[in-house]
Design a protein around this motif. Structure first.
Motif, short mmCIF file in Angstrom:
data_model
loop_
_atom_site.label_atom_id
_atom_site.label_comp_id
_atom_site.label_asym_id
_atom_site.label_seq_id
_atom_site.Cartn_x
_atom_site.Cartn_y
_atom_site.Cartn_z
N VAL A 244 31.64 14.73 100.45
CA VAL A 244 31.67 13.93 101.68
C VAL A 244 30.26 13.81 102.27
CG1 VAL A 244 32.51 13.87 104.08
CG2 VAL A 244 34.06 14.46 102.21
N SER A 245 29.51 14.89 102.25
CA SER A 245 28.15 14.85 102.79
C SER A 245 27.27 13.87 102.02
CB SER A 245 27.54 16.26 102.74
OG SER A 245 26.24 16.26 103.29
N LEU A 247 28.38 11.27 100.13
CA LEU A 247 28.88 9.90 100.28
C LEU A 247 28.44 9.26 101.59
CD1 LEU A 247 32.56 10.26 99.00
CD2 LEU A 247 30.74 8.92 97.91
N THR A 248 28.37 10.07 102.63
CA THR A 248 28.13 9.54 103.99
C THR A 248 26.70 9.77 104.46
OG1 THR A 248 28.85 11.59 105.04
CG2 THR A 248 30.54 9.93 104.60
N ARG A 249 25.83 10.25 103.58
CA ARG A 249 24.44 10.57 103.95
C ARG A 249 24.40 11.55 105.12
NH1 ARG A 249 20.96 6.66 101.53
NH2 ARG A 249 22.12 4.90 100.64
N GLY A 250 25.29 12.50 105.07
CA GLY A 250 25.30 13.57 106.06
C GLY A 250 26.06 13.29 107.34
N GLN A 251 26.63 12.07 107.46
CA GLN A 251 27.36 11.75 108.69
C GLN A 251 28.80 12.26 108.67
OE1 GLN A 251 26.99 7.68 109.88
NE2 GLN A 251 24.75 7.71 109.81
N LEU A 252 29.29 12.64 107.52
CA LEU A 252 30.61 13.22 107.32
C LEU A 252 31.73 12.20 107.51
CD1 LEU A 252 30.04 16.75 108.89
CD2 LEU A 252 29.70 15.98 106.52
N ALA A 253 32.97 12.67 107.37
CA ALA A 253 34.12 11.76 107.32
C ALA A 253 34.51 11.25 108.70
CB ALA A 253 35.30 12.47 106.67
N ASP A 254 35.23 10.14 108.68
CA ASP A 254 35.79 9.59 109.92
C ASP A 254 37.15 10.20 110.24
OD1 ASP A 254 33.79 7.33 110.43
OD2 ASP A 254 34.41 6.94 108.37
N LYS A 255 37.94 10.47 109.21
CA LYS A 255 39.29 11.01 109.39
C LYS A 255 39.52 12.11 108.36
CE LYS A 255 39.78 7.69 112.32
NZ LYS A 255 39.77 6.32 111.87
N ALA A 256 40.29 13.12 108.76
CA ALA A 256 40.75 14.15 107.84
C ALA A 256 42.23 14.37 108.10
CB ALA A 256 39.97 15.45 108.01
N LEU A 257 43.03 14.26 107.06
CA LEU A 257 44.49 14.36 107.16
C LEU A 257 44.95 15.62 106.45
CD1 LEU A 257 45.15 10.63 106.14
CD2 LEU A 257 44.61 11.52 108.42
N ILE A 258 45.50 16.57 107.20
CA ILE A 258 45.92 17.84 106.62
C ILE A 258 47.36 17.70 106.16
CG2 ILE A 258 46.13 20.32 106.95
CD1 ILE A 258 44.23 20.06 109.34
N CYS A 259 47.57 17.60 104.85
CA CYS A 259 48.90 17.39 104.26
C CYS A 259 49.28 18.55 103.36
CB CYS A 259 48.91 16.08 103.48
SG CYS A 259 48.46 14.62 104.46
N LEU A 272 38.08 20.08 110.65
CA LEU A 272 37.19 19.75 111.78
C LEU A 272 35.73 19.76 111.35
CD1 LEU A 272 38.97 21.69 114.66
CD2 LEU A 272 38.59 19.22 114.58
N SER A 273 35.39 20.60 110.38
CA SER A 273 34.01 20.64 109.91
C SER A 273 33.69 19.48 108.98
CB SER A 273 33.74 21.97 109.21
OG SER A 273 34.34 22.01 107.93
N LEU A 274 34.72 18.84 108.40
CA LEU A 274 34.50 17.74 107.45
C LEU A 274 34.34 16.39 108.14
CD1 LEU A 274 37.02 18.74 104.63
CD2 LEU A 274 34.54 18.49 104.36
N VAL A 275 34.71 16.29 109.42
CA VAL A 275 34.55 15.02 110.14
C VAL A 275 33.32 15.07 111.03
CG1 VAL A 275 37.01 14.49 110.08
CG2 VAL A 275 36.09 15.74 112.04
N GLY A 276 32.73 13.89 111.22
CA GLY A 276 31.53 13.79 112.04
C GLY A 276 31.84 13.27 113.43
N LYS A 277 30.91 12.55 113.99
CA LYS A 277 31.07 12.02 115.35
C LYS A 277 32.28 11.08 115.41
CE LYS A 277 26.16 12.36 116.48
NZ LYS A 277 24.91 11.63 116.84
N LEU A 278 33.06 11.20 116.47
CA LEU A 278 34.31 10.45 116.66
C LEU A 278 35.33 10.75 115.56
CD1 LEU A 278 33.02 6.95 117.85
CD2 LEU A 278 33.96 8.79 119.25
N GLY A 279 35.13 11.86 114.86
CA GLY A 279 36.04 12.22 113.79
C GLY A 279 37.41 12.60 114.32
N HIS A 280 38.43 12.30 113.53
CA HIS A 280 39.82 12.52 113.94
C HIS A 280 40.52 13.32 112.85
CE1 HIS A 280 43.78 10.58 115.63
NE2 HIS A 280 43.78 11.90 115.69
N VAL A 281 41.07 14.47 113.22
CA VAL A 281 41.84 15.31 112.31
C VAL A 281 43.31 15.23 112.67
CG1 VAL A 281 42.27 17.68 111.53
CG2 VAL A 281 39.91 16.90 111.92
N VAL A 282 44.16 14.97 111.67
CA VAL A 282 45.61 14.85 111.89
C VAL A 282 46.31 15.97 111.13
CG1 VAL A 282 47.65 13.41 111.58
CG2 VAL A 282 45.46 12.36 112.19
N MET A 283 47.18 16.70 111.84
CA MET A 283 47.98 17.74 111.21
C MET A 283 49.29 17.14 110.74
SD MET A 283 47.41 21.10 113.61
CE MET A 283 48.40 20.42 114.93
#
Length: 369
Positions: A244-245, A247-259, A272-283
C-alpha cells in the motif's frame, strides 16, 4: 410437521441433526421450504459464544426457498413465491426504517433473543422449545419466519446461490459501497477474503477503486480474490503495508474493510495504520462480545480525520438492495456461483464447518432439494 434440523444444545458442542416438530406460521409469519443455506461464519460463532445466543437453537440464516404457507395478516406474499431469508426483520414503521435505514430496524433487537417476535417458539425437540437463529433458523428443509424477514425474488434466480444475497453478498458489497463509500480512484484494503471479504472486493471493484489490496493467509483465497477484482494480494499485514505504501507513494489507503472471521482489536489497529488522511475503516467482521482494550491512534485520527465505522447488513436496505444486487448478478457484474466452493447434505454440516475452519471453503452450502 416433523422435520430434520441442525441444532446446537450448548457451548462448543457440534451440530446435532435430529428430528424436530415445526409449528405452522402464526400471524404475520410464513412457512418456507428451504432449498439451500450457506454455512456462514456467524452461525459457527453461535457454537463458540462469539455471538451470544440462547440454547437450544436451530442454526442458519443465509437461506433461500419457496413459500409454502402464509399466516394471517400476510398480504404481500403468497405460496409459490421465491424468497431470500433475511437475518434481520424490518418493520417499516420505526424511526430507522422510515429514514431508509431498515438494517437498523428496532425489531433487530430480537434476533439474538431466540423466540419469534411474539415471544413463543415454532420449533420443539426433546420436550423443549427450540430457538431459531436470527428468527429464521434455516439449517432445516422447512422453516417458519416473520414475513418481514424475507425478500421476494424472481423465479429465474437459482435457489442454490440465492441465499448468499441474504448475508455475505450484501454485507460484503455494502461494506465497500454503502458504509465504506468507496469512490472511483480509491485505494482499498480488504482484510480477509472469505465469504464476506470476497464480496467486499467485488463492491470495491464495482465502485471504481483503482487499487484493491486483499489480505489473507490462505493462498487459494488470495487467488480467488484476484479473480474477483483484487489488483494486489498479500499474505499478511507487513506485506500489505509495504504494498500500500508503494502504490500510494506513502499516502496510504483511502478505505480499509475488516472482513476477518473475528474482528480482533489487533486488526482494527492495523487497519487504522493502513489508511491515510480522511481514511475510513469499516468493521465488517464480528468482534468478541466482551469489551477489550484497543490501542487506537487518537491524535492521528484527529489530525488526519480518520474514521472507524461499524456496520449492520452492509449498511444496506435489503428489500431495495437485494433485487439490485441480483440484477447485477444477472448482468455479469457480480460473480456469485463461483463463491460456492462445496455443497453438503444436512448430516454433513459438521464436515462443512470443519472445512470452513480449515480454510478450504469460500462458502459451503447445505442443500435440501
Amino acid at each position: 410437521m416433523k422435520i430434520e434440523a441442525a441444532l446446537l444444545w450448548g457451548l462448543n458442542e457440534p451440530w446435532s441433526v435430529e428430528e424436530v416438530e415445526l409449528d405452522g406460521p402464526a400471524e404475520g409469519e410464513v412457512l418456507v421450504r428451504v432449498h439451500s443455506t450457506g454455512l456462514c461464519r456467524t452461525s459457527d460463532h453461535l457454537s463458540t459464544g462469539i455471538v451470544p445466543f440462547p440454547y437450544p437453537a436451530v442454526g442458519g440464516h443465509e437461506g433461500a426457498g419457496v413459500i409454502e404457507e402464509v399466516g394471517e395478516g400476510v398480504r404481500d406474499l403468497e405460496p409459490g413465491d421465491h424468497v431470500v431469508l433475511l437475518w434481520e426483520p424490518a418493520c417499516g414503521k420505526c424511526k430507522w426504517c422510515i429514514r431508509g435505514h431498515t438494517n437498523l430496524c428496532d425489531l433487530g433487537a430480537n434476533i439474538v433473543i431466540g423466540p419469534q417476535l411474539d415471544g413463543t417458539c415454532r420449533v420443539h425437540a426433546r420436550g423443549e422449545d427450540v430457538n431459531q437463529e436470527f428468527l429464521v433458523g434455516a439449517f432445516a428443509p422447512y422453516t417458519v419466519a416473520p414475513a418481514m424477514s424475507v425478500c421476494k425474488i424472481d423465479e429465474d434466480i437459482p435457489l442454490g446461490v440465492a441465499g448468499l444475497f441474504g448475508c455475505s453478498v450484501t454485507c460484503g458489497w455494502g461494506s465497500a459501497v454503502r458504509t465504506g463509500r468507496v469512490e472511483p480512484g480509491d485505494t482499498v484494503v480488504v482484510m480477509g477474503v472469505g465469504g464476506v471479504g470476497s464480496n467486499a472486493v467485488q463492491g470495491a471493484r464495482c465502485a471504481g477503486a483503482q487499487h484493491i489490496v486483499a489480505i489473507d493467509p490462505v493462498p487459494f483465497k488470495r487467488e480467488n480474490a484476484e479473480r474477483l477484482g483484487a489488483t494486489h494480494v498479500c499474505a499478511d499485514y507487513d506485506e500489505a503495508w509495504d504494498t500500500v505504501s508503494e502504490l500510494t507513494r506513502g499516502q496510504l489507503a483511502d478505505k480499509a474493510l475488516i472482513c476477518t472471521n473475528i474482528c480482533e482489536t489487533t486488526y482494527v489497529e492495523q487497519a487504522l495504520s493502513l489508511v491515510g488522511k480522511l481514511g475510513h475503516v469499516v468493521m465488517a467482521g464480528i468482534p468478541r462480545p466482551e469489551p477489550e482494550p484497543t490501542q487506537m491512534p487518537l491524535w492521528e485520527m484527529l489530525l488526519y480525520q480518520k474514521q472507524l465505522s461499524g456496520h449492520m447488513f452492509g449498511g444496506c436496505n435489503p428489500q431495495a438492495d437485494i433485487p439490485m444486487l441480483i440484477d447485477m448478478y444477472r448482468r455479469g457484474q457480480l460473480v456469485i456461483d463461483d463463491l460456492v466452493t462445496k455443497t453438503y447434505r444436512l448430516d454433513e454440516i459438521n464436515d462443512g464447518y470443519a472445512d470452513l475452519n480449515a480454510g478450504r471453503n469460500i462458502r459451503g452450502m447445505l442443500t435440501f432439494a
